[in-house]
Motif scaffolding. Structure first.
Motif, mmCIF file in Angstrom:
data_model
loop_
_atom_site.group_PDB
_atom_site.id
_atom_site.type_symbol
_atom_site.label_atom_id
_atom_site.label_comp_id
_atom_site.label_asym_id
_atom_site.label_seq_id
_atom_site.Cartn_x
_atom_site.Cartn_y
_atom_site.Cartn_z
ATOM 1 N N ALA A 19 0.827 -1.210 0.000
ATOM 2 C CA ALA A 19 0.000 0.000 0.000
ATOM 3 C C ALA A 19 0.855 1.251 0.000
ATOM 4 O O ALA A 19 0.635 2.169 -0.790
ATOM 5 C CB ALA A 19 -0.938 0.004 1.200
ATOM 6 N N THR A 20 1.853 1.311 0.912
ATOM 7 C CA THR A 20 2.657 2.522 1.059
ATOM 8 C C THR A 20 4.136 2.184 1.163
ATOM 9 O O THR A 20 4.526 1.165 1.736
ATOM 10 C CB THR A 20 2.244 3.328 2.304
ATOM 11 N N ILE A 21 4.938 3.087 0.605
ATOM 12 C CA ILE A 21 6.394 3.011 0.702
ATOM 13 C C ILE A 21 6.887 4.397 1.077
ATOM 14 O O ILE A 21 6.589 5.385 0.397
ATOM 15 C CB ILE A 21 7.041 2.595 -0.638
ATOM 16 N N PHE A 22 7.630 4.469 2.163
ATOM 17 C CA PHE A 22 8.225 5.745 2.582
ATOM 18 C C PHE A 22 9.587 5.447 3.182
ATOM 19 O O PHE A 22 9.691 4.750 4.189
ATOM 20 C CB PHE A 22 7.335 6.455 3.607
ATOM 21 N N ASN A 23 10.628 5.975 2.550
ATOM 22 C CA ASN A 23 11.992 5.641 2.924
ATOM 23 C C ASN A 23 12.150 4.112 2.924
ATOM 24 O O ASN A 23 11.879 3.469 1.936
ATOM 25 C CB ASN A 23 12.350 6.275 4.265
ATOM 26 N N GLU A 24 12.529 3.539 4.068
ATOM 27 C CA GLU A 24 12.701 2.080 4.123
ATOM 28 C C GLU A 24 11.451 1.380 4.640
ATOM 29 O O GLU A 24 11.442 0.157 4.788
ATOM 30 C CB GLU A 24 13.885 1.731 5.038
ATOM 31 N N ARG A 25 10.389 2.109 4.905
ATOM 32 C CA ARG A 25 9.187 1.541 5.519
ATOM 33 C C ARG A 25 8.177 1.157 4.451
ATOM 34 O O ARG A 25 7.823 1.956 3.597
ATOM 35 C CB ARG A 25 8.589 2.566 6.487
ATOM 36 N N ARG A 26 7.705 -0.068 4.501
ATOM 37 C CA ARG A 26 6.725 -0.575 3.541
ATOM 38 C C ARG A 26 5.585 -1.217 4.323
ATOM 39 O O ARG A 26 5.808 -1.953 5.293
ATOM 40 C CB ARG A 26 7.353 -1.626 2.617
ATOM 41 N N ARG A 27 4.355 -0.938 3.873
ATOM 42 C CA ARG A 27 3.194 -1.543 4.535
ATOM 43 C C ARG A 27 2.225 -2.069 3.489
ATOM 44 O O ARG A 27 2.006 -1.434 2.454
ATOM 45 C CB ARG A 27 2.497 -0.531 5.455
ATOM 46 N N THR A 28 1.628 -3.231 3.787
ATOM 47 C CA THR A 28 0.607 -3.798 2.913
ATOM 48 C C THR A 28 -0.725 -3.132 3.189
ATOM 49 O O THR A 28 -0.888 -2.404 4.183
ATOM 50 C CB THR A 28 0.465 -5.301 3.152
ATOM 51 N N PHE A 29 -1.709 -3.395 2.325
ATOM 52 C CA PHE A 29 -3.045 -2.845 2.570
ATOM 53 C C PHE A 29 -3.635 -3.418 3.863
ATOM 54 O O PHE A 29 -4.402 -2.726 4.543
ATOM 55 C CB PHE A 29 -3.965 -3.126 1.374
ATOM 56 N N ARG A 30 -3.293 -4.648 4.215
ATOM 57 C CA ARG A 30 -3.779 -5.215 5.475
ATOM 58 C C ARG A 30 -3.239 -4.418 6.651
ATOM 59 O O ARG A 30 -3.981 -4.051 7.577
ATOM 60 C CB ARG A 30 -3.341 -6.681 5.583
ATOM 61 N N GLU A 31 -1.932 -4.141 6.620
ATOM 62 C CA GLU A 31 -1.308 -3.366 7.697
ATOM 63 C C GLU A 31 -1.811 -1.931 7.700
ATOM 64 O O GLU A 31 -2.103 -1.362 8.772
ATOM 65 C CB GLU A 31 0.211 -3.400 7.528
#
Length: 515
Positions: A19-31
Motif C-alpha cells: 500500500a505505502t512506501i516511505f523511505n525504508e518503511r513498507r506496509r501492505t493494505f492489510r497493515e
C-alpha cells in the motif's frame, strides 16, 4: 460515494499488496487498513466527533496517507495545513473552521508552542515523527498501538470530507469545502481520462496539503495502487526512488520536470519503469516537452488543468497531444478538453457565453465542484453563480473544444488600454534557448498605467541580456505585448506546489507606487 470504500475494496481484494512506501518503511493494505482503523478509534477517543475537523502540519509521508483515511474512517473532516504558512496564517485556518486536533511531524515541532498560545481554541497536539514525543503532546504511534480498531463510520455523499484552504493571495485564506462526492467524482473523472495501470505504483511528490497531492492520493486509493512517497521534491531523491521502487507514474509541475531533466546525474539512473508523467499548475514551459521526448521517449506526458474548488480536475490534454506534430500545431499549449462529467464554457463580464476563440472567464460545472467556502457566504455567492463555478481564469475554446488558458484575470496587464496576457508573453520568452524560467508581471507606469515587465532565469551556463529578451519577443508578438523592462534572477519564488509566486514579484513595485 464514500472515500474509505476504496480502502475496503483493496483490503478485500489485495490485502498483501504493498500500500505505502516511505523511505525504508513498507506496509501492505492489510497493515495500512489496521493502522487506519486504530487511528480512527484513537481520534474518536481524544474527542473527534462526526464532522469535526482534524488538521495535519507535516511534510509528505506514509503517515499523512494514514491521516487522510483515518480521519474519514472515524467520521471526521480533513484540514491539511499549508507548510509554507506563518504561524498567524496557520492559526487563522485552525480558528476559522474550529480545528480541535492538530497532527504535527518533526519538522514543525518548533511551531507548536506559538500555535497553541495564539489559537482561540488550543488544539490537541499529536506528534507524528521519528523523534521522541515532546511533553504535552500525544504520540501518533502510541495512539495506534493502544487501539482498538473501530468500524468505518461510513460517511459519504454530500458529507463534508475536507476543508482545504487556498493560499491567501488576496485577503484571508478561504476554506474550500469538498464533500466525499466531490473528491470521489474528481478521482473517477481522472481515471476515466487516464485508466489506472493495473498493479502500478505512483510516486507522490506534490505536497499533500495541496489539492494536487490530495487529488492524486484519492485516485491511487480508488485504483488500489501502491503509494510511494517522498517528503518533498528533491531531484536526486526522485531519480533514486523511481529506480529503486520501479515507479510507474508521477505528477509534477513543469519547473520540477525541468530540474529533474537538468540534474547532472540524470543519465545514471534506470527510469525504464516510468510509463507516465502528468504535469499541471502551468502550461508547458518552453522546450520541456521536447526535452522529455528526447530523454524519456517511452514516457507518456499528460497535462491537467484544475483548481482547488474543482477538487481539482477540469480538463486533460492527453499523451497524443504531446507529439512533435502537436507541438508544431500549438495543440500542446492547450490544457485539453473538459473531462467526463465536467462542463466548461467561456463567458464575458456579464456572464454571457462568448464565441469560440474569444477570451473570457472560464466557468465550470460538475459533480466535482466544491460545496462553497467555509463560513463565507458572500465569497461563495460570487464564485458559484447559477450552478457554475467562476474560476477567475481567462481563456478561450477553439472549434474542437480545446481549452487554452491565457491568464489569471487578476494577472492580466492593462497597458495603454490594451490587454496583455502574461502567459502569452511567457510562452514566447521561454522559447529563447538561454531561458530556463520566466514570469511576466505588470508594473506601474506613469503614461500607460501598467508596463510589461519580465523576470528571467537563464539556463545554467548561459547568458542573456535584457535587450536580447526584448528583441526575441519582437519577433513573435506585437510591440505593446513585449516587455518594456527585464530583470535577471538566479531563481523565482515558488509555492509549495511549484507555482511561481507572482505576488512576491509584483509587491515591491506596487509598494513603491503607494508610498
Amino acid at each position: 460515494m464514500y472515500l474509505t470504500q476504496s480502502l475496503q475494496r483493496s483490503l478485500q481484494q489485495a490485502p498483501d499488496h504493498t500500500a505505502t512506501i516511505f523511505n525504508e518503511r513498507r506496509r501492505t493494505f492489510r497493515e495500512f487498513a489496521d493502522r487506519v482503523a486504530r487511528l480512527a478509534g484513537a481520534l474518536q477517543r481524544v474527542g473527534m466527533a462526526s464532522g469535526d475537523r482534524v488538521g495535519m502540519l507535516a511534510l509528505n509521508s506514509d503517515r499523512y496517507l494514514e491521516y487522510f483515511m483515518g480521519v474519514w474512517w472515524g467520521g471526521g473532516v480533513l484540514n491539511p495545513v499549508n507548510v509554507r504558512w506563518s504561524v498567524a496564517e496557520i492559526v487563522y485556518s485552525l480558528d476559522d473552521c474550529d480545528t480541535g486536533i492538530l497532527i504535527v511531524d518533526d519538522q514543525f515541532l518548533p511551531q507548536v508552542e506559538a500555535i497553541g498560545a495564539k489559537a482561540a481554541r488550543t488544539p490537541i497536539f499529536i506528534h507524528a515523527g521519528e523523534l521522541p514525543t515532546p511533553p504535552g503532546m500525544l504520540s501518533f504511534e502510541q495512539l495506534i498501538a493502544d487501539g482498538p480498531a473501530v468500524a468505518d463510520a461510513g460517511r459519504g455523499g454530500e458529507d463534508l470530507a475536507c476543508i482545504m484552504y487556498t493560499g491567501g493571495t488576496t485577503g484571508f485564506p478561504k476554506g474550500v469545502m469538498q464533500s466525499h462526492r466531490n473528491l470521489w467524482a474528481a478521482g473517477m473523472q481522472r481515471m476515466t481520462e487516464m485508466p489506472p495501470i493495473r498493479g502500478g505504483s505512483n510516486l507522490h511528490i506534490a505536497p499533500f496539503f495541496h489539492i494536487a497531492g490530495l487529488g492524486r492520493a484519492v485516485v491511487q486509493f480508488l485504483a488500489g495502487e501502491t503509494h510511494a512517497v517522498i517528503a518533498a521534491f528533491d531531484p536526486l531523491l526522485v531519480l533514486r526512488t523511481i529506480e529503486r521502487e520501479r515507479v510507474n507514474e508521477t505528477l509534477l509541475v513543469p519547473t520540477m520536470i525541468q530540474m529533474l531533466l537538468a540534474h547532472p546525474d540524470f543519465a545514471r539512473y534506470d527510469l525504464s519503469s516510468l510509463a507516465r508523467m502528468a504535469y499541471g499548475a502551468a502550461p508547458s514551459a518552453g522546450d520541456m516537452i521536447e526535452e522529455v521526448r528526447a530523454k524519456l521517449p517511452w514516457v507518456e506526458l499528460s497535462h491537467s488543468y484544475g483548481l482547488t474548488e474543482a477538487c481539482p480536475i477540469v480538463s486533460t490534454n492527453p499523451p497524443e497531444n504531446h507529439s512533435a506534430e502537436a507541438v508544431a500545431s500549438g495543440l500542446s499549449k492547450s490544457v485539453g478538453r473538459s473531462c467526463v462529467g465536467v462542463s466548461v464554457k467561456i463567458v464575458d463580464e456579464e456572464g454571457v457565453q462568448v464565441a469560440r476563440g474569444v477570451v473570457g472567464e472560464i466557468v465550470v460545472q460538475g459533480a466535482n465542484i466544491m460545496q462553497g467556502y467555509w463560513n463565507k457566504p458572500e465569497e461563495t455567492a460570487k464564485a458559484l453563480r447559477d450552478g457554475w463555478l467562476h474560476t477567475g481564469d481567462g481563456g478561450y475554446l477553439d472549434e474542437q473544444g480545446y481549452l487554452f488558458v491565457v491568464d489569471r484575470i487578476k494577472d492580466m496587464i492593462v497597458s495603454g488600454g490594451e490587454n496583455v496576457y502574461s502567459a502569452e508573453v511567457e510562452n514566447v520568452i521561454l522559447r529563447h534557448p538561454a531561458v530556463a524560467m520566466c514570469a511576466v508581471i505588470g508594473v506601474p507606469h506613469a503614461q500607460w498605467g501598467e508596463a510589461v515587465h519580465a523576470v528571467v532565469v537563464p539556463k545554467p551556463g548561459c547568458e542573456v541580456s535584457e535587450e536580447q529578451v526584448r528583441a526575441h519577443c519582437r519577433e513573435f508578438i506585437a510591440g505593446y505585448k513585449c516587455p518594456k523592462s527585464v530583470s535577471l534572477r538566479e531563481a523565482l519564488p515558488l509555492s509549495g506546489a511549484g507555482k511561481i509566486l507572482k505576488r512576491e514579484l509584483r509587491d515591491p513595485y506596487w509598494a513603491q507606487e503607494k508610498a
